[in-house]
Scaffold this motif. Structure first.
Motif, mmCIF file in Angstrom:
data_model
loop_
_atom_site.group_PDB
_atom_site.id
_atom_site.type_symbol
_atom_site.label_atom_id
_atom_site.label_comp_id
_atom_site.label_asym_id
_atom_site.label_seq_id
_atom_site.Cartn_x
_atom_site.Cartn_y
_atom_site.Cartn_z
ATOM 1 N N LEU A 23 0.856 -1.186 0.000
ATOM 2 C CA LEU A 23 0.000 0.000 0.000
ATOM 3 C C LEU A 23 0.890 1.233 0.000
ATOM 4 N N LEU A 24 0.468 2.252 -0.714
ATOM 5 C CA LEU A 24 1.271 3.478 -0.772
ATOM 6 C C LEU A 24 1.547 4.032 0.621
ATOM 7 N N CYS A 25 0.558 3.984 1.508
ATOM 8 C CA CYS A 25 0.735 4.527 2.848
ATOM 9 C C CYS A 25 1.760 3.746 3.666
ATOM 10 N N ASP A 26 2.156 2.549 3.206
ATOM 11 C CA ASP A 26 3.140 1.725 3.911
ATOM 12 C C ASP A 26 4.560 1.877 3.367
ATOM 13 N N ILE A 27 4.732 2.696 2.355
ATOM 14 C CA ILE A 27 6.075 2.907 1.807
ATOM 15 C C ILE A 27 6.905 3.659 2.840
ATOM 16 N N PRO A 28 8.123 3.177 3.119
ATOM 17 C CA PRO A 28 8.947 3.797 4.154
ATOM 18 C C PRO A 28 9.330 5.247 3.827
ATOM 19 N N GLU A 29 9.474 6.019 4.883
ATOM 20 C CA GLU A 29 9.807 7.428 4.730
ATOM 21 C C GLU A 29 11.128 7.626 3.990
ATOM 22 N N HIS A 30 12.124 6.793 4.275
ATOM 23 C CA HIS A 30 13.422 6.976 3.620
ATOM 24 C C HIS A 30 13.309 6.848 2.103
ATOM 25 N N TYR A 31 12.398 5.997 1.632
ATOM 26 C CA TYR A 31 12.189 5.858 0.190
ATOM 27 C C TYR A 31 11.548 7.129 -0.386
ATOM 28 N N LEU A 32 10.607 7.697 0.343
ATOM 29 C CA LEU A 32 9.963 8.937 -0.112
ATOM 30 C C LEU A 32 10.960 10.087 -0.156
ATOM 31 N N VAL A 33 11.848 10.149 0.840
ATOM 32 C CA VAL A 33 12.880 11.189 0.854
ATOM 33 C C VAL A 33 13.816 11.001 -0.335
ATOM 34 N N TRP A 34 14.210 9.756 -0.591
ATOM 35 C CA TRP A 34 15.065 9.471 -1.738
ATOM 36 C C TRP A 34 14.370 9.864 -3.041
ATOM 37 N N MET A 35 13.106 9.486 -3.155
ATOM 38 C CA MET A 35 12.371 9.793 -4.377
ATOM 39 C C MET A 35 12.198 11.305 -4.545
ATOM 40 N N HIS A 36 12.022 12.012 -3.445
ATOM 41 C CA HIS A 36 11.915 13.468 -3.502
ATOM 42 C C HIS A 36 13.187 14.054 -4.118
ATOM 43 N N GLY A 37 14.329 13.513 -3.723
ATOM 44 C CA GLY A 37 15.605 13.969 -4.277
ATOM 45 C C GLY A 37 15.782 13.612 -5.741
ATOM 46 N N GLN A 38 15.256 12.468 -6.154
ATOM 47 C CA GLN A 38 15.366 12.001 -7.541
ATOM 48 C C GLN A 38 14.319 12.634 -8.449
ATOM 49 N N GLY A 39 13.206 13.002 -7.858
ATOM 50 C CA GLY A 39 12.069 13.502 -8.625
ATOM 51 C C GLY A 39 10.977 12.451 -8.670
ATOM 52 N N PHE A 40 9.791 12.846 -8.287
ATOM 53 C CA PHE A 40 8.655 11.926 -8.297
ATOM 54 C C PHE A 40 8.256 11.619 -9.736
ATOM 55 N N PRO A 41 7.703 10.433 -9.973
ATOM 56 C CA PRO A 41 7.258 10.103 -11.339
ATOM 57 C C PRO A 41 6.095 11.001 -11.769
ATOM 58 N N GLU A 42 5.851 10.997 -13.042
ATOM 59 C CA GLU A 42 4.743 11.777 -13.607
ATOM 60 C C GLU A 42 3.406 11.119 -13.258
ATOM 61 N N GLY A 43 2.359 11.867 -13.408
ATOM 62 C CA GLY A 43 1.011 11.338 -13.285
ATOM 63 C C GLY A 43 0.528 11.167 -11.854
ATOM 64 N N LYS A 44 -0.513 10.339 -11.740
ATOM 65 C CA LYS A 44 -1.154 10.131 -10.437
ATOM 66 C C LYS A 44 -0.207 9.544 -9.408
ATOM 67 N N LEU A 45 0.612 8.579 -9.813
ATOM 68 C CA LEU A 45 1.529 7.963 -8.860
ATOM 69 C C LEU A 45 2.459 9.008 -8.249
ATOM 70 N N GLY A 46 2.995 9.875 -9.061
ATOM 71 C CA GLY A 46 3.863 10.937 -8.562
ATOM 72 C C GLY A 46 3.129 11.870 -7.609
ATOM 73 N N MET A 47 1.898 12.196 -7.948
ATOM 74 C CA MET A 47 1.091 13.061 -7.082
ATOM 75 C C MET A 47 0.806 12.386 -5.757
ATOM 76 N N TRP A 48 0.474 11.081 -5.799
ATOM 77 C CA TRP A 48 0.210 10.339 -4.565
ATOM 78 C C TRP A 48 1.459 10.281 -3.688
ATOM 79 N N LEU A 49 2.603 9.956 -4.284
ATOM 80 C CA LEU A 49 3.847 9.847 -3.521
ATOM 81 C C LEU A 49 4.279 11.196 -2.959
ATOM 82 N N HIS A 50 4.115 12.243 -3.742
ATOM 83 C CA HIS A 50 4.462 13.583 -3.253
ATOM 84 C C HIS A 50 3.549 13.979 -2.096
ATOM 85 N N THR A 51 2.290 13.677 -2.212
ATOM 86 C CA THR A 51 1.346 13.962 -1.127
ATOM 87 C C THR A 51 1.727 13.194 0.127
ATOM 88 N N LEU A 52 2.058 11.916 -0.024
ATOM 89 C CA LEU A 52 2.473 11.109 1.112
ATOM 90 C C LEU A 52 3.757 11.668 1.733
#
Length: 75
Positions: A23-52
């Motif tokens: 589940l998106l809400c179960d993705i670890p914070e360190h992964y979200l921080v890493w992805m923030h540095g790399q750039g979130f993907p386009e589309g809904k998935l990127g919006m969901w991850l950025h929101t999280l």
């Protein structure tokens, strides 16, 4: 904020990568921080991850707890 985005965070799963199937809400914070540095993907998935990411950054995980309880019974 659109409530549907929050519902999606507790009902949708990661479609690829190390956390595929979680589940998106179960993705670890360190992964979200890493992805923030790399750039979130386009589309809904990127919006969901950025929101999280923003929810976690601001210590607002509690808003997902009740939604998860409610919607885990439905999905």
């Amino acid at each position: 904020m659109d409530k549907q985005i929050l519902i999606d965070l507790v009902t949708k799963t990661m479609p690829y990568g190390k956390y595929k199937g979680r589940l998106l809400c179960d993705i670890p914070e360190h992964y979200l921080v890493w992805m923030h540095g790399q750039g979130f993907p386009e589309g809904k998935l990127g919006m969901w991850l950025h929101t999280l990411y923003e929810i976690r950054l601001n210590g607002l995980e509690g808003i997902l707890v009740e939604l998860r309880r409610t919607y885990s019974k439905i999905y």
